[in-house]
Design an enzyme around this catalytic site. Structure first.
Site, short mmCIF file in Angstrom:
data_model
loop_
_atom_site.label_atom_id
_atom_site.label_comp_id
_atom_site.label_asym_id
_atom_site.label_seq_id
_atom_site.Cartn_x
_atom_site.Cartn_y
_atom_site.Cartn_z
CD GLU A 69 12.12 -20.75 12.85
OE1 GLU A 69 11.46 -21.24 11.85
OE2 GLU A 69 13.06 -19.89 12.77
CD GLU A 312 -4.15 12.43 -11.90
OE1 GLU A 312 -5.19 13.36 -12.54
OE2 GLU A 312 -3.36 12.27 -12.55
#
Lengths: 508, 99
Positions: A69, A312
Site C-alpha cells: 500500500e 478536581e
C-alpha cells in the site's frame, strides 16, 4: 506407542507490545500467520510495524515489512514520531522492506496466467538477508486492488502464507474491513488465510473514540476473550490495557493501617487493611477531600510514602485546603513522603490517564494512593470505558499490595449513588458514605461504614464536624431515618419502633 | 530503434516455459531482430526483481522505447502483449477516448 496421537504444541512468540502478550497469553502463535483486521484508521499498520520493531529491540531478531500500500519512505515518515529508527536498522541489516506498493505511472497489462513467484522470492531473500523471525504484510486489501483477478490472488496468498510457514517466521497480515462489527474482511478469504485472527476497532461511542483489540481466534491455543481497550502513545506506539486480566493473586493481609482519623479507625474495627481499596462516596462538600488528606497524613506520620492524584482541584487549592486542616503538604513533599499529581481530566483520554497513574505508582512506589475524585474522570469517557478504567485501576492497586483510597462524588446533594459506585462497589473492600443530614434547620454531616470486607465494623451513622484540625466524628444520629436514601426524616422513638415492627408483620 | 526488454520468471516452471515460448513467437513475428531480451530468474536474482518492483511472474518490462510498461502473464493473449509493446492500439476503448 503407535496409537498415541501426535500432539503438536503451539508455542507463542512474545511480541513485547505492551499489554498484548498479556491478553494473548504469551504473544502470537510462533511460526504461524495471524490476520490483523480492522477498519481504516484502526492502527493496523502501526501494530504491524511495531511487531517488528519490538523484536529488533528485544533481542535483535530481524524483521521484514512487506508493503502493498504505502511506499517505504511514507511509512518511515508516518512512524518517525514513535522514535523507531527504521533507517538505521535497515543499514544494520536488521530491518528490510519488500516494496510491493503500486508503481505510480507504470501501466500494467495482463496477458494470461501469472503467479506471485517474484514476491515470494523477494520475501524469502529479505528474510534470509536479515535473518528475520518476524514478517508483517500490509495489507491484503491493497493486493486485491492491485491485481484484479481475485481467484489468482487468493491462490497466491495461500502460497505466500505457506512459504512463510516453511521459513519458520511468525507473521502478521493486515486486512481492511468496512464495518467495526461484521465480516472480518472484504474479500471473504481473509480468515481462511490465517489460523489466527485479531480485530482492531476504533469505535465512535457517545462522541468519543474508543480503540479496542479483540483476539477472535487462535487455532489450537488459548487467549483472553473479549475486547481490550488500547491506546497509541506518541513515544511508544500501541499499548494494550489488560484491565481485569491482571490476576488478582494478591494475598489478603491482616495488617491494619490508620485512616488518619482515630474515631474512623474504631468504626472500621481497627483501621483499613493494608492491601485494600476503599471507596468514599458523598455529595460535593461533604468532606471527601478532607478524608483523603487525613488518609495521607496518617501515612506520612509513619513515614509511609503517599501519592495523591487530584482531578478536581489544583495543587495550590489542595495545599491550601490541607493547611486549613493543619496538614502541611508542602513539607511532606519536601521530605519525599508525598507526591501530588494534579491533572485536569480533559487533558487526556481515560486509557492515557490509567497508564499515567500506573507509571507514577511504579516510579514513586507509594504505600498509599488516593484518587480524588474518581468520578471526575467519568466526564472524559463512555460508561463502558469508565467501568474498564475502574477495574483496571483497582486491580492494579491491589496487585501492588498497597492501599487505595478513592473518592466519588454523588450527583445529588442529599445522597443517592453515582455511576462510579455501581461499577466499583463490588470491587472495593470498604465503602464509606458521607451524607448531609438536615437537623432542626441545620445542615450536619454524617458518616457511615457501609461495607468493610473481612472485618466487623460499626454500623451506625455517626455525626461528624470539621474544624481547623480536620474531621471529628461524634455521636450516632438518633431519631432520624432515611439518611442514606437522601431523605432524612425525624421520627420519635415510638414511631420508629412501630415502623420496624411493621416490616416484620405477617399480614402484609 | 531497438526494444529493450526484460523478462522476469520464477524457476523452471511450466508457466515459465510457456511464457518464454509465447513471447519469443510474438517478438520474432513483430520485431524480428529489433529487440534485446534479458531473462531474469527471480530465484537467482531477487535483487533485480526488487529493483524493478516485480511482484508477479512472468513479467515483461519494456524499458525502451518509452513509456515504461509491464505485461504480466504467460503471454497467451498476443493482442495484449502487442499493446504492451506499443505495437498496436488497444481496440474500442482506445478509439472512443480519441473521438
Amino acid at each position: 506407542m503407535a496409537n498415541q496421537p501426535i500432539k503438536s504444541k503451539i508455542v507463542k512468540l512474545e511480541t513485547k507490545i505492551d499489554g498484548f502478550d498479556h491478553i494473548s497469553i504469551g504473544g502470537l502463535p510462533k511460526g504461524r500467520t495471524t490476520l490483523l483486521s480492522g477498519t481504516a484508521g484502526s492502527a493496523k499498520t502501526v501494530f504491524a510495524i511495531q511487531f517488528l520493531v519490538e523484536g529488533i529491540r528485544a533481542n535483535g531478531s530481524g524483521g521484514v515489512f512487506v508493503t502493498f500500500e504505502e511506499s517505504p519512505p511514507d511509512i518511515k515518515l508516518n512512524t518517525e514520531g514513535f522514535g523507531w529508527e527504521i533507517s538505521e536498522w535497515e543499514i544494520e541489516g536488521k530491518f528490510a522492506f519488500v516494496d510491493a506498493s503500486p508503481q505510480i505511472g507504470v501501466e500494467t497489462i495482463v496477458s494470461g496466467e501469472y503467479d506471485f513467484g517474484a514476491l515470494i522470492a523477494r520475501v524469502e531473500h529479505a528474510v534470509k538477508k536479515t535473518q528475520a523471525t518476524r514478517v508483517s504484510l500490509d495489507s491484503l486489501s491493497a493486493i486485491f486492488n492491485q491485481f484484479k483477478d481475485d481467484q489468482i490472488v487468493r491462490r497466491e496468498l495461500f502460497r505466500l502464507v505457506g512459504a512463510l510457514k516453511t521459513l519458520g517466521v511468525t507473521s502478521i497480515i493486515t486486512a481492511e474491513r468496512t464495518q467495526e462489527y461484521g465480516a472480518i474482511g472484504r474479500y471473504g478469504v481473509e480468515e481462511f488465510v490465517a489460523d489466527n485472527v485479531i480485530i482492531l476497532r476504533n469505535v465512535l461511542e457517545d462522541e468519543k473514540r474508543r480503540r479496542t483489540m479483540e483476539i477472535l481466534k487462535y487455532r489450537g491455543t488459548s487467549h483472553q476473550k473479549g475486547e481490550w481497550p488500547f491506546t497509541i502513545m506518541p513515544d511508544k506506539g500501541i499499548v494494550v490495557i489488560p484491565l481485569s486480566a491482571i490476576e488478582l493473586g494478591q494475598k489478603s493481609s491482616n495488617i491494619r493501617i490508620s485512616s488518619g482519623v482515630s474515631e474512623l479507625d474504631e468504626m472500621c474495627g481497627g483501621g483499613f487493611f493494608r492491601d485494600s481499596v476503599i471507596l468514599v462516596s458523598g455529595a460535593t462538600g461533604t468532606g471527601k477531600t478532607l478524608m483523603s488528606t487525613h488518609f495521607i497524613a496518617g501515612g506520612t506520620a509513619k513515614m509511609e510514602r503517599c501519592l495523591l492524584f487530584a482531578f478536581e482541584e489544583s495543587r495550590e487549592q489542595l495545599f491550601r485546603n490541607a493547611n486549613g486542616w493543619g496538614v502541611d503538604f508542602e513539607k511532606m513533599e519536601n521530605d519525599g513522603v508525598l507526591k501530588v499529581e494534579a491533572r485536569y481530566p480533559e487533558t487526556a483520554n481515560l486509557e492515557d490517564h490509567l497508564l499515567n497513574i500506573q507509571r507514577v505508582i511504579d516510579e514513586f512506589k507509594p504505600m498509599r494512593v488516593a484518587v480524588d475524585s474518581l468520578s471526575a474522570l467519568e466526564r472524559v469517557s463512555t460508561i463502558k470505558g469508565f467501568r474498564e478504567f475502574v477495574i483496571g485501576l483497582t486491580s492494579f492497586i491491589k496487585h501492588r499490595e498497597i492501599t487505595g483510597f478513592l473518592t466519588s462524588t454523588t450527583t445529588s446533594l442529599m445522597g443517592g449513588t453515582s455511576i462510579t459506585e455501581g461499577h466499583i462497589s463490588t470491587i472495593t473492600d470498604s465503602i464509606i458514605l458521607l451524607r448531609y443530614v438536615e437537623m432542626y434547620g441545620e445542615m450536619q454531616r454524617g458518616v457511615t461504614i457501609l461495607k468493610m470486607r473481612g472485618s466487623m465494623h460499626d454500623k451506625s451513622i455517626r455525626q461528624f464536624s470539621i474544624d481547623g484540625k480536620g474531621m471529628h466524628v461524634g455521636k450516632t444520629f438518633r431519631n432520624v431515618v432515611g439518611i442514606l436514601a437522601g431523605n432524612p426524616q425525624h421520627v420519635d422513638n415510638n414511631e420508629e419502633i412501630q415502623r420496624m415492627d411493621g416490616l416484620f408483620s405477617d399480614d402484609k | 530503434m531497438k526494444y529493450l526488454l526484460k523478462l522476469f520468471l520464477t524457476g523452471q516452471s511450466e508457466t515459465s516455459r510457456r511464457a518464454v515460448e509465447n513471447l519469443k513467437t510474438i517478438l520474432e513475428t513483430h520485431l524480428s531482430d529489433q529487440y534485446e531480451l534479458d531473462i531474469v530468474d527471480t530465484l537467482d536474482d531477487p535483487e533485480s526483481a526488487t529493483a524493478d518492483g516485480i511482484i508477479a511472474t512472468p513479467t515483461l518490462i519494456k524499458d525502451l522505447p518509452p513509456p515504461l510498461r509491464k505485461v504480466i502473464g504467460d503471454f497467451s493473449d498476443s493482442e495484449k502483449v502487442l499493446f504492451g509493446l506499443g505495437l498496436v492500439a488497444l481496440d474500442e476503448d482506445q478509439e472512443t477516448t480519441d473521438t
